[in-house]
Scaffold this motif. Structure first.
Motif, mmCIF file in Angstrom:
data_model
loop_
_atom_site.group_PDB
_atom_site.id
_atom_site.type_symbol
_atom_site.label_atom_id
_atom_site.label_comp_id
_atom_site.label_asym_id
_atom_site.label_seq_id
_atom_site.Cartn_x
_atom_site.Cartn_y
_atom_site.Cartn_z
ATOM 1 N N HIS A 1 2.604 -11.754 -6.695
ATOM 2 C CA HIS A 1 1.702 -12.231 -6.361
ATOM 3 C C HIS A 1 0.405 -10.937 -6.671
ATOM 4 O O HIS A 1 0.686 -10.100 -5.756
ATOM 5 N N THR B 1 7.645 -24.860 1.182
ATOM 6 C CA THR B 1 6.823 -25.612 1.985
ATOM 7 C C THR B 1 5.055 -24.790 1.505
ATOM 8 O O THR B 1 5.664 -23.438 1.013
ATOM 9 N N GLU B 2 4.662 -24.782 0.358
ATOM 10 C CA GLU B 2 3.398 -24.177 0.452
ATOM 11 C C GLU B 2 2.027 -24.877 0.366
ATOM 12 O O GLU B 2 1.936 -25.716 1.326
ATOM 13 N N ASP B 3 0.570 -23.838 0.233
ATOM 14 C CA ASP B 3 -0.570 -24.455 0.409
ATOM 15 C C ASP B 3 -1.182 -25.286 2.328
ATOM 16 O O ASP B 3 -0.407 -23.887 3.084
ATOM 17 N N ARG C 1 -1.409 -18.261 5.846
ATOM 18 C CA ARG C 1 -0.097 -19.733 5.606
ATOM 19 C C ARG C 1 0.706 -18.103 6.480
ATOM 20 O O ARG C 1 1.944 -17.856 6.951
#
Length: 414
Positions: free
Chosen positions: A120, A258-260, A356
């Motif tokens: 990223h 999972t994300e966000d 996160r």
């Protein structure tokens, strides 16, 4: 003036890895090697009160040079330790100057390759100078980039008295990576009104929200007997633990699915023998109600599994770890507004976002020091592919200096 890059390259070669299994504080004595060096360097800059306390915290003050009185005291904080997940010993930093976007193959393990599309934000760095390790260790940008940036900003402020500011506090903590970074910090001694951790990722990011976090420990008491005569008697605690893990949701409520703003239930340790076994979990969500829902689900799974083992039992213990710092920061909007303005002064388009994870700032905020997180430029942390951009570190220094200016200029009472 010592550049932020020079400082960073020097700091990452000092092994400061923390140890989650240690009962000492700090968890490893080698963290003090960097902390003591930072004190020497601060004193050489003229920061006369710089010192390491008995717990390994570095405290220092850059005195106000403003004619204004009662300017809020702000603190900049980073942690000296590196993650236990990957070796931090014998780090060999490499600067890839004017990077052209091609694959960066790390020489000591050529299987470790930094590629655009796989990491990223890497695609934003073409033309910049990228720092990596050599392939067998992490780099230590988490959080020695932040340490180097605060130190470079301190040098700039001490050398440029025309830059007006109030009292500036510096705090370097041990053991952040093992969840103990604020355990013994003395906020009265620190004497700050507001703080900023410098421990974020992409350039221009300001993080005002973290996970809320709990730990869960399930202790399973099985029924032990000789395996040769176990028919109808043995209830193996290890198998009960395995059944609990197998009953967790598939494809949801896990870190890998999972994300966000989605939370998760994450098993982190399993140990035991047939008579007794323990399962350790971390539970994460952005709301406390979300934490409680996930804990209730895990308790339900445990109870349902135990119906198949009538002679066995389990203890289910929840321990609070940290809470979403946004609950506190929303009560102090100026802390965020000033940081956004400092970034705009540096020519950046600020990005306000959530983490996160957690930072020292999460705990500091609830301890009474509202403390969002500013970018340090660190990426792919806790891995051998960890990297940082020199230009991003330089911008972080500029933002820290700008914040000192903004707090002084925004205070109008003489």
């Amino acid at each position: 003036m010592t550049s932020v890059l020079e400082r960073f390259l020097r700091y990452v070669q000092i092994d400061t890895q923390s140890d989650p299994n240690s009962e000492s504080f700090p968890s490893t004595a080698k963290q003090l090697n960097l902390s003591n060096q930072l004190v020497v360097e601060l004193q050489e800059l003229g920061v006369t009160d710089a010192h390491v306390d008995e717990h390994g915290y570095v405290y220092a003050t850059i005195p106000s040079n403003s004619e204004k009185t009662d300017i809020p005291v702000i603190c900049f904080c980073s942690h000296v330790d590196t993650s236990p997940d990957v070796s931090g010993a014998y780090v060999k930093p490499i600067v890839h100057h004017n990077w052209d976007g091609s694959d960066i193959i790390l020489p000591d393990d050529t299987n470790q390759v930094l590629r655009i599309g796989e990491l990223h934000d890497l695609d934003q760095q073409i033309g910049n100078d990228i720092v990596t390790a050599s392939g067998t260790t992490l780099l230590g940008a988490d959080n020695k980039a932040g340490v180097a940036e605060i130190m470079a900003a301190a040098e700039y402020l001490m050398a440029n008295p025309a830059v007006k500011h109030g009292d500036i506090k510096i705090l370097f903590t041990p053991d952040e990576e093992v969840g103990r970074g604020t355990e013994k910090v003395d906020l009265i001694k620190l004497g700050a009104d507001y703080g900023y951790t410098v421990d974020g990722e992409a350039i221009g990011t300001l993080e005002d929200e973290t996970f809320s976090a709990d730990g869960v420990k399930i202790t399973i008491h099985g029924v032990s007997t000789h395996p040769g005569y176990a028919i109808g008697k043995l209830e193996n605690a290890l198998k009960i633990a395995a059944d609990i893990l197998a009953a967790l949701p598939k494809g949801s409520l896990s870190p890998e699915s999972t994300e966000d703003k989605q939370g998760f239930i994450h098993p982190v340790q399993m140990e035991g023998i047939q008579e007794k076994a323990t399962l350790s979990f971390i539970i994460r969500d952005f709301t406390v109600s979300g934490l409680h829902e996930k804990e209730a689900l895990l308790k339900q799974i445990t109870d349902e599994v135990l119906t198949n083992y009538p002679g066995s039992s389990a203890e289910f213990k929840v321990q609070e770890q940290y809470r979403n710092m946004k609950e506190i920061l929303d009560q102090h909007p100026q802390v965020i507004e000033h940081a956004l303005n400092a970034m705009k002064m540096a020519g950046l388009d600020p990005i306000l976002r959530s983490i996160r994870g957690g930072t020292d700032g999460s705990r500091l905020s609830f301890m009474g020091l509202p403390c969002p997180n500013i970018f340090a430029g660190e990426h792919a942390f806790h891995s051998r592919l960890e990297w940082v951009s020199v230009q991003d570190m330089e911008k972080a220094v500029e933002v820290i200096v700008n914040l000192c200016k903004v707090w002084e200029r925004s205070h109008f009472n003489d």
